[in-house]
Write an enzyme that holds these catalytic residues in place. Structure first.
Site, PDB file in Angstrom:
ATOM      1  N   ASP A 153      73.645  49.828  17.913  1.00 23.55           N
ATOM      2  CA  ASP A 153      73.347  50.494  16.654  1.00 23.55           C
ATOM      3  C   ASP A 153      72.932  51.940  16.911  1.00 23.55           C
ATOM      4  O   ASP A 153      73.400  52.559  17.858  1.00 23.55           O
ATOM      5  CB  ASP A 153      72.247  49.726  15.904  1.00 23.55           C
ATOM      6  CG  ASP A 153      72.447  49.756  14.392  1.00 23.55           C
ATOM      7  OD1 ASP A 153      72.177  50.817  13.800  1.00 23.55           O
ATOM      8  OD2 ASP A 153      72.886  48.746  13.821  1.00 23.55           O
ATOM      9  N   HIS A 219      68.717  53.228  10.793  1.00 24.49           N
ATOM     10  CA  HIS A 219      69.532  52.021  10.659  1.00 24.49           C
ATOM     11  C   HIS A 219      69.249  51.005  11.763  1.00 24.49           C
ATOM     12  O   HIS A 219      69.031  49.807  11.504  1.00 24.49           O
ATOM     13  CB  HIS A 219      70.998  52.436  10.653  1.00 24.49           C
ATOM     14  CG  HIS A 219      71.965  51.371  10.278  1.00 24.49           C
ATOM     15  ND1 HIS A 219      72.445  50.437  11.185  1.00 24.49           N
ATOM     16  CD2 HIS A 219      72.587  51.086   9.106  1.00 24.49           C
ATOM     17  CE1 HIS A 219      73.314  49.644  10.581  1.00 24.49           C
ATOM     18  NE2 HIS A 219      73.420  50.007   9.326  1.00 24.49           N
ATOM     19  N   SER A 555      75.298  45.409   6.910  1.00 29.51           N
ATOM     20  CA  SER A 555      74.475  45.773   8.059  1.00 29.51           C
ATOM     21  C   SER A 555      73.172  44.998   8.073  1.00 29.51           C
ATOM     22  O   SER A 555      72.611  44.707   9.123  1.00 29.51           O
ATOM     23  CB  SER A 555      74.149  47.276   8.037  1.00 29.51           C
ATOM     24  OG  SER A 555      75.235  48.047   8.464  1.00 29.51           O
TER      25      SER A 555
END
Length: 776
Positions: A153, A219, A555
């Site tokens: 990620d 994220h 996600s």
């Protein structure tokens, strides 16, 4: 998905046409031309399985690599040698064309850009099961402390409370990973929770801010804490969604592989991370990223498909997001059968920002804002179409597009903006209204109404088209309409939930209709999880940066499944990736909290194309009763069925059984026959009859008799032979056949049903899809 939009990670940068197995010269030249147009000069050379697990190079790999380095010592960017063989390098047109023709090379392709697919969710999932679970797990002596979740990620914010290692035991001795040093990150940032942190960059990239495992986007931190975050009491987003934040497997370790920047995730970096993760010793790999739906890479030209194949060969379960390109069909990403592909659903929490009209009529809205407006409706209200500039475009004004509104008509007012086009974001409308000194925005959008976005201090909310009729009627029938927009409040026990998120990518797969994708669904809407600690862009005026954030996307659903997979692995350390995958799929549910079928964003009943086997549960996979184990031979046969020859397959796989050959009939129709936890049949028409065989393994540890229950549409007859399976020992295998016969003249649409094996204690359900359409 919200996080993807906010941080501009939703770019459709580029993807290319790749060469097929034959690696014909003209296709290589097409790739080179595409590569030159994008001015990258970087190619991935994939050479299949590695020679061994000790890091030595295959002879052909070493020979080609040496020839490249002789021409340019700085050409090499990444060298893959642990889990698979190959490298990424800057190559000339002649070099790329030459290497593509050499023995041992499976594919050569330009380095693609992959995009990111972006509390209460775990409490909600806890009660979404109809299966009675033992108070003690099968292997009560095992501990999730020894399970490692690797995450590819944007990096991690190690100071977050979600990554504390309080009460955790020593790092497993088998762990071989590392915590890389950077200007803003040292090995001391790791601990017994965060045990690995790597980053990957192009050596010629001079942007030092990317040369770190530290998250500069948010994220990766959010994803990591969702999968395995430690328990944090009193977590919230400025008071919203307040509660205890925790990951799905809070006892598991985390290893972060930072492969993404604000400009996307390079395929060459993703492959390096897979290669390292295999050597480091992770148990679960979680990837909340994938190719956009507009690009459909072949499996040997897709970095995620390549890396995950070799990870699964090495006993690692790989969980990937399905993508955020819904609700259109055939948009699902990460479709390889060895991947566990995750769709997104809502939970029973709603972030309401209501509109109050004159006369105190309340209209329910959705959105996260900290509105400073008064609670009473005292602010002038106007329909945007009435505020069009002189000689302006009334359609643009109705949608509140930039430079379409008359400042004299909008200043100091709340503006009603239509949002019939998904491409027009609410953020764009807010900017347009702000530019002409408007006071607030009421956006009309049935899709976005179901997913709260964050608008900060600005009063903004989203309402449905049905409620919009009420507001417009009020505006059109009142001489001086007024309203206010209330700050957001958290509503729980919202019904119905779960529902399929509108953005969640849908099946069928673009590669084959003979495997159902996605495989499973999990919460991916309005998920609260850890955030990087210096993000002032998310902070309302006068507030410190948030420690937690609320975002949506597949996600967010992916790490929910990764966390459960880690829990299953910790209690069943000898289970294969396919057994864990089966346990998660066959114990899924298909009902919402109204005891009715799960629905989509449009209100229609969801199908396996929307959610695969259904909504994941947290307790069911720990004791599934029976599992479907997809063998190495199944995966190799799959490669045969999609067109690869035996010589190429022998290069790709290191675990190919002795004497393996492709089946004589290797058509794509036979993909149905691999031992998958779901069943999909295409070209099912006329008087067609299809016989499908499946094998299940008993993992309940005791004597049991299972009976088949079939849920089938009226157009089809389904016979299960035998319809009873008797097991006497643990790990015993039994096979059965399913005979599908069409009773109607033809199929007007795809048909859906299921086969469930039950012994009164466990229910093992497999969905099926019957289609008259071809594989592509």
């Amino acid at each position: 998905m919200k996080g993807d939009l906010v941080f501009m990670l939703f770019y459709f940068l580029f993807f290319v046409s790749f060469l097929r197995e034959a690696r014909a010269a003209e296709l290589v030249e097409d790739n080179i031309n595409n590569n030159q147009k994008n001015n990258t000069g970087v190619y991935i050379v994939y050479m299949g399985a590695a020679d061994s697990t000790n890091g030595s190079l295959r002879n052909d790999h070493a020979h080609i690599l040496i020839s490249v380095l002789k021409r340019n010592q700085s050409a090499l960017l990444h060298n893959y040698k642990h889990g698979f063989s190959g490298f990424a390098a800057r190559l000339t047109e002649e070099d790329a064309l030459s290497i593509a023709q050499k023995p041992g090379v499976v594919s050569v392709f330009p380095d693609p850009i992959i995009k990111l697919h972006t509390t209460r969710s775990w409490d909600f999932l806890k009660y979404q099961t109809s299966i009675k679970i033992d108070s003690k797990p099968n292997n009560s002596s095992t501990s999730s402390d020894d399970t490692v979740i690797g995450i590819l990620d944007t990096g991690i914010w190690p100071e977050s409370a979600s990554f504390t290692d309080l009460d955790m035991g020593p790092i497993p001795k088998r762990w071989k990973g590392t915590c890389m040093k950077a200007q803003d990150f040292t090995p001391s940032n790791c601990n017994r929770k965060l045990i690995g942190a790597r980053f990957y960059n192009d050596p010629e990239d001079e942007s030092s801010e990317f040369l770190t495992p530290r998250d500069i986007i948010g994220h990766g931190t959010h994803v990591a804490s969702t999968a395995a975050g430690s328990t944090v009491v009193g977590a919230s987003y400025y008071g919203l969604a307040e509660g205890t934040a925790k990951g799905g497997s809070p006892g598991s370790r985390i290893a972060m592989y930072r492969v993404c920047t604000p400009f996307g995730c390079r395929g060459s970096a993703i492959l390096s991370a897979f290669d390292d993760a295999i050597a480091d010793g992770v148990d679960v790999l979680s990837l909340s990223l994938g190719s956009p739906a507009a690009f459909k890479p072949e499996l040997t030209e897709d970095p995620i498909a390549i890396g995950s194949f070799h990870a699964v060969e090495n006993g690692i379960i790989v969980v990937c997001s399905a993508g955020n390109d819904g609700p259109s069909s055939k948009t699902v990403a990460n479709v390889a059968p060895w991947i566990l592909t995750v769709a997104a659903t809502t939970i029973d929490r709603d972030f309401q920002s209501n509109v109050v009209l004159g006369g105190n009529t309340v209209i329910k809205g959705e959105g996260i804002n900290f509105s400073p407006l008064k609670q009473s409706p005292v602010y002038p209200l106007i329909n945007a179409q009435s505020a069009v500039q002189a000689n302006g475009d009334s359609v643009a004004a109705r949608k509140c597009q930039l430079d379409s509104l008359d400042k004299d008509k909008v200043k100091g007012k709340i503006v009603i903006c239509d949002s019939t086009s998904y491409s027009d974001s609410v953020e764009d409308k807010i900017e347009a209204v702000k530019n002409v000194e408007g006071l607030g925005v009421i956006a009309i959008d049935d899709l976005i109404r179901a997913v709260a976005s964050t608008y900060g201090d600005f009063p903004a909310t989203v309402i449905s088209s049905k409620d919009a009729d009420k507001i417009l009627l009020y505006v059109n029938s009142t001489s001086e309409p007024v309203a206010t927009i209330l700050p957001t409040v958290t509503m729980t026990e919202y019904k119905p939930a779960p529902a399929i998120a509108y953005f969640s990518s849908r099946g069928p797969s673009y590669i084959s209709r003979n495997i159902i994708k996605p495989d499973i669904a999990a919460p991916g809407v309005e998920i609260l999880a850890a955030w990087m600690g210096n993000d002032t862009s998310q902070a309302p005026k006068g507030k410190d940066p948030p420690l937690f954030n609320v975002i949506s996307g597949t996600s967010m659903s992916c790490p929910h499944v990764s966390g459960v997979a880690a829990s299953v692995k910790s209690q069943n350390p000898t289970w294969s990736p396919s057994a864990i995958k089966s346990a998660i799929m066959t114990t899924a549910i298909q009902k919402n909290n109204l005891k009715a079928p799960i629905t989509t964003d449009s209100g229609s009943i969801a199908t396996p194309y929307d959610y695969g086997a259904g909504e994941m549960t947290t307790s069911g996979p720990l004791q599934p009763g029976l599992v479907y184990e997809t063998s190495t031979t199944d995966y190799l046969n799959y490669l045969c069925y999609i067109g690869f020859n035996i010589s190429t397959i022998k290069i790709i796989s290191k675990t190919i059984p002795e004497g393996f050959v492709c089946p004589q009939d290797s058509s794509s129709d036979n993909i149905t026959d691999i031992n998958y936890p779901s069943i999909a049949i295409s070209k099912f028409e006329g008087k067609n009859t299809k016989n499908v065989t499946r094998t299940v393994t008993n993992v309940a540890g005791d004597d049991a008799v299972y009976t088949a229950i079939v849920d089938t549409p009226s157009e089809v007859t389904v016979n299960v032979i035998p319809d009873k399976l008797q097991f006497t020992t643990n790990s015993q295998k039994q096979s059965y056949q399913v005979i599908f016969s069409l009773t109607a003249t033809s199929l007007k649409e795809d048909l859906f049903g299921s086969i469930t094996w039950t012994n009164g204690r466990y229910s093992v359900r497999s969905p099926f899809v019957l289609s008259s359409k071809s594989n592509v």
